[in-house]
Design an enzyme around this catalytic site. Structure first.
Site, PDB file in Angstrom:
ATOM      1  N   ALA A   7       0.869  -1.181   0.000  1.00 61.03           N
ATOM      2  CA  ALA A   7       0.000   0.000   0.000  1.00 61.03           C
ATOM      3  C   ALA A   7       0.902   1.226   0.000  1.00 61.03           C
ATOM      4  O   ALA A   7       2.066   1.157   0.404  1.00 61.03           O
ATOM      5  CB  ALA A   7      -0.889  -0.022   1.234  1.00 61.03           C
ATOM      6  N   GLY A  27       0.562  -5.141   1.016  1.00 60.44           N
ATOM      7  CA  GLY A  27      -0.672  -5.245   0.229  1.00 60.44           C
ATOM      8  C   GLY A  27      -0.455  -5.979  -1.090  1.00 60.44           C
ATOM      9  O   GLY A  27      -1.409  -6.521  -1.662  1.00 60.44           O
ATOM     10  N   GLU A  80      -0.684  -9.517  -0.265  1.00 61.74           N
ATOM     11  CA  GLU A  80      -2.092  -9.761   0.085  1.00 61.74           C
ATOM     12  C   GLU A  80      -2.984  -9.858  -1.158  1.00 61.74           C
ATOM     13  O   GLU A  80      -3.875 -10.696  -1.213  1.00 61.74           O
ATOM     14  CB  GLU A  80      -2.585  -8.654   1.023  1.00 61.74           C
ATOM     15  CG  GLU A  80      -1.959  -8.768   2.410  1.00 61.74           C
ATOM     16  CD  GLU A  80      -2.209  -7.527   3.265  1.00 61.74           C
ATOM     17  OE1 GLU A  80      -1.759  -6.430   2.882  1.00 61.74           O
ATOM     18  OE2 GLU A  80      -2.866  -7.646   4.311  1.00 61.74           O
ATOM     19  N   GLU A  95       4.879  -5.037   7.195  1.00 64.85           N
ATOM     20  CA  GLU A  95       4.081  -4.070   7.961  1.00 64.85           C
ATOM     21  C   GLU A  95       4.574  -3.804   9.377  1.00 64.85           C
ATOM     22  O   GLU A  95       4.637  -2.659   9.800  1.00 64.85           O
ATOM     23  CB  GLU A  95       2.605  -4.534   8.022  1.00 64.85           C
ATOM     24  CG  GLU A  95       1.845  -4.333   6.723  1.00 64.85           C
ATOM     25  CD  GLU A  95       1.892  -5.536   5.800  1.00 64.85           C
ATOM     26  OE1 GLU A  95       2.778  -6.410   5.975  1.00 64.85           O
ATOM     27  OE2 GLU A  95       1.036  -5.616   4.907  1.00 64.85           O
TER      28      GLU A  95
HETATM   29  N1  CO8 Z   1       4.522   3.148  -1.009  1.00 65.37           N
HETATM   30  C1  CO8 Z   1       4.855   4.302  -1.623  1.00 65.37           C
HETATM   31  N2  CO8 Z   1       5.923   4.419  -2.458  1.00 65.37           N
HETATM   32  C2  CO8 Z   1       6.651   3.326  -2.670  1.00 65.37           C
HETATM   33  C3  CO8 Z   1       6.354   2.082  -2.059  1.00 65.37           C
HETATM   34  C4  CO8 Z   1       5.219   2.016  -1.192  1.00 65.37           C
HETATM   35  N3  CO8 Z   1       4.825   0.880  -0.613  1.00 65.37           N
HETATM   36  N4  CO8 Z   1       7.278   1.171  -2.448  1.00 65.37           N
HETATM   37  C5  CO8 Z   1       8.117   1.825  -3.283  1.00 65.37           C
HETATM   38  N5  CO8 Z   1       7.742   3.116  -3.419  1.00 65.37           N
HETATM   39  C6  CO8 Z   1       8.384   4.153  -4.224  1.00 65.37           C
HETATM   40  C7  CO8 Z   1       9.659   4.663  -3.550  1.00 65.37           C
HETATM   41  O1  CO8 Z   1       9.357   5.626  -2.560  1.00 65.37           O
HETATM   42  C8  CO8 Z   1      10.389   5.248  -4.728  1.00 65.37           C
HETATM   43  O2  CO8 Z   1       9.837   6.496  -5.032  1.00 65.37           O
HETATM   44  P1  CO8 Z   1      10.812   7.756  -5.419  1.00 65.37           P
HETATM   45  O3  CO8 Z   1      11.477   7.316  -6.711  1.00 65.37           O
HETATM   46  O4  CO8 Z   1       9.862   8.875  -5.603  1.00 65.37           O
HETATM   47  O5  CO8 Z   1      11.771   7.887  -4.303  1.00 65.37           O
HETATM   48  C9  CO8 Z   1      10.019   4.305  -5.878  1.00 65.37           C
HETATM   49  O6  CO8 Z   1       8.835   3.628  -5.454  1.00 65.37           O
HETATM   50  C10 CO8 Z   1      11.091   3.279  -6.153  1.00 65.37           C
HETATM   51  O7  CO8 Z   1      11.382   2.609  -4.922  1.00 65.37           O
HETATM   52  P2  CO8 Z   1      12.876   2.399  -4.366  1.00 65.37           P
HETATM   53  O8  CO8 Z   1      13.765   3.498  -4.845  1.00 65.37           O
HETATM   54  O9  CO8 Z   1      12.772   2.193  -2.893  1.00 65.37           O
HETATM   55  O10 CO8 Z   1      13.269   1.049  -5.113  1.00 65.37           O
HETATM   56  P3  CO8 Z   1      14.286  -0.072  -4.633  1.00 65.37           P
HETATM   57  O11 CO8 Z   1      14.419  -1.004  -5.767  1.00 65.37           O
HETATM   58  O12 CO8 Z   1      15.500   0.543  -4.057  1.00 65.37           O
HETATM   59  O13 CO8 Z   1      13.546  -0.825  -3.411  1.00 65.37           O
HETATM   60  C11 CO8 Z   1      11.660  -1.896  -2.345  1.00 65.37           C
HETATM   61  C12 CO8 Z   1      12.387  -1.567  -3.674  1.00 65.37           C
HETATM   62  C13 CO8 Z   1      12.515  -2.862  -1.534  1.00 65.37           C
HETATM   63  C14 CO8 Z   1      10.350  -2.562  -2.737  1.00 65.37           C
HETATM   64  C15 CO8 Z   1      11.416  -0.612  -1.556  1.00 65.37           C
HETATM   65  O14 CO8 Z   1      10.824   0.352  -2.415  1.00 65.37           O
HETATM   66  C16 CO8 Z   1      10.504  -0.797  -0.384  1.00 65.37           C
HETATM   67  O15 CO8 Z   1      10.931  -1.303   0.643  1.00 65.37           O
HETATM   68  N6  CO8 Z   1       9.230  -0.375  -0.501  1.00 65.37           N
HETATM   69  C17 CO8 Z   1       8.261  -0.432   0.568  1.00 65.37           C
HETATM   70  C18 CO8 Z   1       7.741  -1.853   0.750  1.00 65.37           C
HETATM   71  C19 CO8 Z   1       6.777  -1.926   1.905  1.00 65.37           C
HETATM   72  O16 CO8 Z   1       7.104  -1.684   3.036  1.00 65.37           O
HETATM   73  N7  CO8 Z   1       5.520  -2.307   1.581  1.00 65.37           N
HETATM   74  C20 CO8 Z   1       4.486  -2.481   2.555  1.00 65.37           C
HETATM   75  C21 CO8 Z   1       3.681  -1.249   2.695  1.00 65.37           C
HETATM   76  S1  CO8 Z   1       2.506  -1.373   4.011  1.00 65.37           S
HETATM   77  C22 CO8 Z   1       1.230  -2.250   3.367  1.00 65.37           C
HETATM   78  O17 CO8 Z   1       1.251  -2.700   2.250  1.00 65.37           O
HETATM   79  C23 CO8 Z   1       0.072  -2.445   4.269  1.00 65.37           C
HETATM   80  C24 CO8 Z   1      -1.157  -2.986   3.541  1.00 65.37           C
HETATM   81  C25 CO8 Z   1      -2.350  -2.891   4.432  1.00 65.37           C
HETATM   82  C26 CO8 Z   1      -2.805  -1.473   4.575  1.00 65.37           C
HETATM   83  C27 CO8 Z   1      -3.932  -1.384   5.523  1.00 65.37           C
HETATM   84  C28 CO8 Z   1      -4.560  -0.010   5.480  1.00 65.37           C
HETATM   85  C29 CO8 Z   1      -4.443   0.743   6.749  1.00 65.37           C
END
Ligand code: CO8
Length: 258
Positions: free
Chosen positions: A64, A109, A112, A132
């Site tokens: 998400a 997500g 999920e 998460e």
């Molecule tokens: N949300 C928003 N932006 C994201 C997300 C995300 N989940 N994942 C990646 N991005 C963005 C980055 O911020 C980046 O943006 P920018 O270029 O503007 O800086 C762009 O995508 C590229 O990402 P990275 O530069 O980080 O790429 P890498 O290859 O270095 O890393 C990763 C890839 C490992 C996937 C890394 O991006 C990462 O760790 N992302 C977050 C993953 C994460 O924690 N996901 C879980 C989110 S929480 C969730 O899903 C809860 C669901 C239930 C919600 C319930 C509602 C309340």
């Protein structure tokens, strides 16, 4: 219908390839993408027979949208989780089978949504995880429920509590995905599987899906009742007559979906 973050491509024989297209954010799910998914899955056209979900670029869905969630109040978070859950339930209960073709990151997500699909296949580049609790939240789009029903509570708890990311081979080993393919083969393999499914009797596939989904959420006696009901309903279809006639006449059935 017009979408900003979904690309819908109709392949032949009622197979649809749905690509999530928020590539700059690794297809992170924001409210708009959720609303678009909800719109698509709540009105699946009659001529659609199997749906493949994949992600554009190097990610399936990186979770998400953390930027959108960061300043949520408790009640906004609840509403966002509800929209996600309602949407993923539409996917789980979709009339036709849904295959997740996981091409890259399937985190939070993203994992999920894949588990809400009927079947998961992955490319060698796929990575699964539930990050998460490392962000101070719990999985909120059904992850605490569907993941353990899919891979058992032991591995589900390990993935959720440790937030460890696993690769495609580990996902295969624990039963999270059915097959792993080279990245450039993934969509062709998904289409191949979809075409096998759509060559069968559509109503029988639909009833089998309903029996599995509804039966797995109840006690065994009720589940058997559900199966009996669907089995009986098949005998009111032309396709049951056609399938059995074709077998007895030693030729190929021509199913019409009724
Ligand atoms: N949300 C928003 N932006 C994201 C997300 C995300 N989940 N994942 C990646 N991005 C963005 C980055 O911020 C980046 O943006 P920018 O270029 O503007 O800086 C762009 O995508 C590229 O990402 P990275 O530069 O980080 O790429 P890498 O290859 O270095 O890393 C990763 C890839 C490992 C996937 C890394 O991006 C990462 O760790 N992302 C977050 C993953 C994460 O924690 N996901 C879980 C989110 S929480 C969730 O899903 C809860 C669901 C239930 C919600 C319930 C509602 C309340």
């Amino acid at each position: 219908m017009e979408y900003e973050f979904l690309n819908i491509e109709e392949k032949s024989d009622g197979v649809v390839l749905l690509t999530l297209t928020r590539e700059k954010s690794l297809n992170a799910i924001n409210s708009q993408m959720l609303n678009e998914l909800h719109r698509f899955f709540s009105h699946v056209d009659d001529d659609i027979r199997c749906i493949i979900v994949t992600g554009a670029g190097k990610s399936f869905v990186a979770g998400a949208d953390i930027g959108e969630m960061a300043n949520f109040t408790a009640s906004e978070a609840y509403d966002f989780a509800k929209l996600g859950m309602d949407t993923f339930m539409e996917i789980e209960k979709c009339r036709v089978p849904v295959i997740a073709a996981v091409n890259g990151f399937a985190l939070g997500g993203g994992c999920e949504i894949s588990v809400a699909c009927d079947i998961r296949i992955a490319s060698t580049k796929a990575k699964f995880g539930q990050p998460e609790v490392g962000l101070g939240i719990t999985p909120g789009f059904g992850g605490t429920q569907r993941l353990s029903r899919t891979i058992g509570p032991g591995y589900a708890k390990e993935l959720i509590y440790t937030t460890e990311m696993i690769d495609a081979n580990k996902a295969l080993e624990i039963g999270l995905v059915n097959h792993v393919y080279e990245p450039d083969e993934l969509i062709d393999k998904a289409i191949e599987m979809a075409k096998k499914i759509v060559s069968k009797a559509p109503k029988a596939v639909e009833y089998a899906k309903q029996s599995i989904i509804n039966g797995s959420q109840t006690d065994i006696d009720t589940a058997m009742q559900i199966e009996k009901t669907h089995f009986g309903l098949c005998f009111a279809t032309n396709d049951q007559k056609e399938g059995m006639r074709a077998f007895l006449d030693k030729n190929k059935p021509k199913f019409v979906g009724e």
